[in-house]
Design a protein around this motif. Structure first.
Motif, PDB file in Angstrom:
ATOM      1  N   GLU A   1      -4.103 -10.235   1.910  1.00  0.00           N
ATOM      2  CA  GLU A   1      -3.628  -8.987   2.506  1.00  0.00           C
ATOM      3  C   GLU A   1      -4.808  -8.039   2.693  1.00  0.00           C
ATOM      4  OE1 GLU A   1      -0.346  -7.695   3.193  1.00  0.00           O
ATOM      5  OE2 GLU A   1       0.274  -9.801   3.156  1.00  0.00           O
ATOM      6  N   VAL A   2      -4.924  -7.457   3.873  1.00  0.00           N
ATOM      7  CA  VAL A   2      -5.974  -6.465   4.122  1.00  0.00           C
ATOM      8  C   VAL A   2      -5.330  -5.196   4.684  1.00  0.00           C
ATOM      9  CG1 VAL A   2      -7.767  -8.195   4.529  1.00  0.00           C
ATOM     10  CG2 VAL A   2      -6.424  -7.296   6.451  1.00  0.00           C
ATOM     11  N   GLY A   3      -6.085  -4.110   4.592  1.00  0.00           N
ATOM     12  CA  GLY A   3      -5.586  -2.832   5.083  1.00  0.00           C
ATOM     13  C   GLY A   3      -5.099  -1.962   3.938  1.00  0.00           C
ATOM     14  N   HIS A   4      -4.913  -0.702   4.239  1.00  0.00           N
ATOM     15  CA  HIS A   4      -4.540   0.260   3.200  1.00  0.00           C
ATOM     16  C   HIS A   4      -3.096   0.037   2.754  1.00  0.00           C
ATOM     17  CE1 HIS A   4      -3.737   4.330   1.449  1.00  0.00           C
ATOM     18  NE2 HIS A   4      -4.920   4.066   0.938  1.00  0.00           N
ATOM     19  N   ASP A   5      -2.881   0.178   1.431  1.00  0.00           N
ATOM     20  CA  ASP A   5      -1.552  -0.136   0.884  1.00  0.00           C
ATOM     21  C   ASP A   5      -0.613   1.067   0.877  1.00  0.00           C
ATOM     22  OD1 ASP A   5      -2.472   1.479  -1.123  1.00  0.00           O
ATOM     23  OD2 ASP A   5      -2.574  -0.094  -2.647  1.00  0.00           O
ATOM     24  N   GLY A   6      -1.054   2.197   1.427  1.00  0.00           N
ATOM     25  CA  GLY A   6      -0.167   3.350   1.521  1.00  0.00           C
ATOM     26  C   GLY A   6      -0.230   4.281   0.331  1.00  0.00           C
ATOM     27  N   THR A   7      -1.034   3.939  -0.680  1.00  0.00           N
ATOM     28  CA  THR A   7      -1.171   4.811  -1.844  1.00  0.00           C
ATOM     29  C   THR A   7      -2.293   5.810  -1.593  1.00  0.00           C
ATOM     30  OG1 THR A   7      -0.519   2.957  -3.250  1.00  0.00           O
ATOM     31  CG2 THR A   7      -1.499   4.873  -4.343  1.00  0.00           C
ATOM     32  N   GLY A   8      -1.943   7.073  -1.468  1.00  0.00           N
ATOM     33  CA  GLY A   8      -2.967   8.090  -1.205  1.00  0.00           C
ATOM     34  C   GLY A   8      -3.336   8.134   0.267  1.00  0.00           C
ATOM     35  N   PHE A   9      -4.368   8.915   0.562  1.00  0.00           N
ATOM     36  CA  PHE A   9      -4.756   9.120   1.956  1.00  0.00           C
ATOM     37  C   PHE A   9      -5.506   7.922   2.524  1.00  0.00           C
ATOM     38  CE2 PHE A   9      -7.931  10.224   5.110  1.00  0.00           C
ATOM     39  CZ  PHE A   9      -7.170  10.887   6.049  1.00  0.00           C
ATOM     40  N   ALA A  10      -5.266   7.658   3.797  1.00  0.00           N
ATOM     41  CA  ALA A  10      -6.090   6.713   4.556  1.00  0.00           C
ATOM     42  C   ALA A  10      -6.063   7.153   6.013  1.00  0.00           C
ATOM     43  CB  ALA A  10      -5.569   5.289   4.433  1.00  0.00           C
ATOM     44  N   PHE A  11      -7.120   6.830   6.746  1.00  0.00           N
ATOM     45  CA  PHE A  11      -7.101   7.081   8.180  1.00  0.00           C
ATOM     46  C   PHE A  11      -6.176   6.064   8.855  1.00  0.00           C
ATOM     47  CE2 PHE A  11     -11.225   9.051   7.091  1.00  0.00           C
ATOM     48  CZ  PHE A  11     -11.000  10.308   7.641  1.00  0.00           C
ATOM     49  N   ASP A  12      -5.705   6.429  10.026  1.00  0.00           N
ATOM     50  CA  ASP A  12      -4.741   5.548  10.705  1.00  0.00           C
ATOM     51  C   ASP A  12      -5.337   4.175  11.017  1.00  0.00           C
ATOM     52  OD1 ASP A  12      -6.460   6.411  12.690  1.00  0.00           O
ATOM     53  OD2 ASP A  12      -4.888   7.138  14.053  1.00  0.00           O
ATOM     54  N   ASN A  13      -6.663   4.109  11.206  1.00  0.00           N
ATOM     55  CA  ASN A  13      -7.272   2.827  11.578  1.00  0.00           C
ATOM     56  C   ASN A  13      -7.308   1.816  10.436  1.00  0.00           C
ATOM     57  OD1 ASN A  13      -9.285   3.812   9.927  1.00  0.00           O
ATOM     58  ND2 ASN A  13     -10.850   3.944  11.505  1.00  0.00           N
ATOM     59  N   GLU A  14      -6.920   2.235   9.223  1.00  0.00           N
ATOM     60  CA  GLU A  14      -6.925   1.315   8.062  1.00  0.00           C
ATOM     61  C   GLU A  14      -5.616   0.540   7.920  1.00  0.00           C
ATOM     62  OE1 GLU A  14      -8.517   3.268   4.425  1.00  0.00           O
ATOM     63  OE2 GLU A  14      -9.073   4.885   5.788  1.00  0.00           O
ATOM     64  N   GLY A  15      -4.675   0.774   8.819  1.00  0.00           N
ATOM     65  CA  GLY A  15      -3.392   0.085   8.725  1.00  0.00           C
ATOM     66  C   GLY A  15      -2.928  -0.390  10.086  1.00  0.00           C
ATOM     67  N   PRO A  16      -1.809  -1.089  10.137  1.00  0.00           N
ATOM     68  CA  PRO A  16      -0.970  -1.483   8.997  1.00  0.00           C
ATOM     69  C   PRO A  16      -1.620  -2.597   8.163  1.00  0.00           C
ATOM     70  CG  PRO A  16       0.257  -1.569  11.078  1.00  0.00           C
ATOM     71  CD  PRO A  16      -1.180  -1.423  11.422  1.00  0.00           C
ATOM     72  N   ARG A  17      -1.252  -2.571   6.874  1.00  0.00           N
ATOM     73  CA  ARG A  17      -1.674  -3.665   6.002  1.00  0.00           C
ATOM     74  C   ARG A  17      -1.028  -4.947   6.507  1.00  0.00           C
ATOM     75  NH1 ARG A  17      -4.035  -4.192   1.025  1.00  0.00           N
ATOM     76  NH2 ARG A  17      -3.197  -5.741  -0.429  1.00  0.00           N
ATOM     77  N   HIS A  18      -1.800  -6.019   6.502  1.00  0.00           N
ATOM     78  CA  HIS A  18      -1.287  -7.253   7.103  1.00  0.00           C
ATOM     79  C   HIS A  18      -2.032  -8.461   6.527  1.00  0.00           C
ATOM     80  CE1 HIS A  18      -4.842  -6.241   9.449  1.00  0.00           C
ATOM     81  NE2 HIS A  18      -4.899  -7.484   9.842  1.00  0.00           N
ATOM     82  N   PRO A  19      -1.423  -9.648   6.635  1.00  0.00           N
ATOM     83  CA  PRO A  19      -2.098 -10.848   6.112  1.00  0.00           C
ATOM     84  C   PRO A  19      -3.102 -11.402   7.131  1.00  0.00           C
ATOM     85  CG  PRO A  19       0.093 -11.404   6.881  1.00  0.00           C
ATOM     86  CD  PRO A  19      -0.050  -9.926   7.079  1.00  0.00           C
ATOM     87  N   VAL A  20      -4.208 -11.936   6.612  1.00  0.00           N
ATOM     88  CA  VAL A  20      -5.156 -12.662   7.459  1.00  0.00           C
ATOM     89  C   VAL A  20      -5.518 -13.968   6.753  1.00  0.00           C
ATOM     90  CG1 VAL A  20      -6.158 -10.587   8.512  1.00  0.00           C
ATOM     91  CG2 VAL A  20      -7.184 -11.536   6.445  1.00  0.00           C
TER      92      VAL A  20
END
Ligand SMILES: [Fe+2]
Length: 407
Positions: free
Chosen positions: A188-207
């Motif tokens: 899983e990569v990308g921000h997990d939604g805990t705390g602040f993140a910029f929009d470009n860090e999501g959605p979290r997704h599998p690679v």
């Protein structure tokens, strides 16, 4: 409200502290189209709060000077026309003192707004306010990268700060990098939604990753000096085509801010050729430290070095997955790390709603992702999912590299 207001004060004060060592002349310098004057950074971050937040949400707030919005809008088409980026250095007016007065006006406006807003209103504006604070932190790093570039154009090579300044951290690196193995698989990569993140860090997704190995630390100056000495900048077979074109067009022979022993500027500083390579940084001209991460490098230089070393750059997803490996130092506080990944939207990416839609998404072409953080990144600003990005030829940021390879 109180934590938000105190965080607001702390971030705004940090910008002023970073500008404090600079003269008024320093703060007006624009050394190239991609770099902005310190004064512009101080004004633009203020414009962000006034134009995107106070002017729209704070009833009774009086604009300091509505004409300045034209001067200090960076790239927000939805907020109207703006002064050309390459001509920011021509803005001798407003004066630095006037910009500082504007900052105070906006800070006071923010305080009055936050103290007067009810719960629902605060909840509604908190995401944009928080974005504004992280935006200002991004400009704090740019303030330093840009003034360093400006100073590098001055034969006197002025030091931004004394070498003993507390913010300067000493690298402690092993003599040889260790290769850390990752088994690959679905991660899983990308921000997990805990705390602040910029929009470009999501959605979290599998690679899906193939097995790979990654170095436990960044490439250092001593290692990169061997690449230079081995004719790295004279061997087209090591370079991507666009990179080799830059080497020839720009006359690149070594990293920007490295001064070769025969550099004529050294004489002005009383440094003889026997002293070896010198490196210009925020603490001025210093002897090359072999153990320090090499920087600043363009993506092209990083890729050429990796080729020479029989390795490659990690993808941004390999890099992020490696953060869970024991012994992986995700950053060493000196240089961002170029990855082999183009800056592109994650599956399902949607820009932020409203005016902030222009923050990241429209830049997702022609740039490469950097991960980690640098000596100029504000404390707590970066995280494993953080995606920095620059064009591949950019070589004035605090950017270096880490190697990866097949196992
Ligand atoms: Fe900005």
């Amino acid at each position: 409200m109180a934590p938000l207001l105190s965080r607001c004060r702390a971030v705004r004060a940090r910008s002023l502290a970073l500008a404090a060592p600079l003269s008024e002349e320093d703060q007006g310098l624009q050394s190239m189209p991609d770099a902005s004057p310190t004064k512009w950074h101080l004004a633009h971050t203020t414009w962000f709060f006034e134009a995107l937040l106070l002017a729209r949400e704070a009833s009774g707030y009086a604009l300091f000077n509505r004409h300045w919005h034209y001067l200090f809008n960076s790239y927000y088409e939805a907020l109207g026309p703006r002064h050309p980026r390459a001509q920011r250095g021509l803005l001798s007016r407003p004066s630095l003192a006037e910009v500082m007065a504007w900052r105070t006006h906006v800070d006071e406006g923010m305080q009055a707004f936050l103290e007067g807003a009810d719960g629902p209103k605060l909840a509604a504006v908190e995401p944009l306010l928080t974005l504004g604070l992280h935006h200002e932190e991004q400009h704090q790093e740019l303030l330093l990268t840009d003034i360093l570039h400006a100073f590098s154009c001055n034969p006197l090579l002025p030091a931004y700060r004394a070498p003993a300044a507390p913010a300067l951290r000493v690298a402690t690196q092993a003599a040889a990098p260790q290769w850390l193995a990752h088994p690959g698989g679905v991660v899983e990569v990308g921000h997990d939604g805990t705390g602040f993140a910029f929009d470009n860090e999501g959605p979290r997704h599998p690679v899906l990753l193939q097995p790979f190995a990654i170095a436990d630390r960044l490439v250092n100056c001593g290692e990169y000096a061997q690449f230079v000495a081995d004719g790295g900048y004279q061997r087209p077979e090591l370079w991507l085509s666009d990179g080799w074109a830059m080497v020839q067009a720009q006359g690149w022979r070594h990293p920007a801010y490295w001064l070769a022993p025969d550099d004529p500027r050294l004489e002005m500083h009383g440094i003889g050729g026997a002293a070896g390579w010198q490196v210009f940084g925020l603490d001025g001209l210093r002897p090359l430290r072999p153990e320090a991460p090499v920087m600043p490098l363009s993506f092209y230089e990083a890729a050429a070095y990796a080729e020479w070393a029989g390795a490659r750059l990690p993808t941004e997803f390999e890099w992020e997955a490696a953060c869970t490996l024991p012994g992986f130092a995700e950053r060493d506080d000196q240089a961002w790390q170029w990855t082999r990944s183009a800056y592109a939207p994650y599956p399902g990416f949607r820009p932020l709603p409203g005016l902030a839609a222009e923050y990241n998404g429209k830049f997702m072409v022609g740039q490469m992702v950097l991960r980690g953080g640098s000596l100029a990144t504000p404390p707590g600003h970066s995280r494993p999912s953080y995606r920095n990005f620059f064009p591949p030829a950019a070589r004035w940021q605090f950017s270096g590299l880490r190697l990866a390879k097949e196992p």
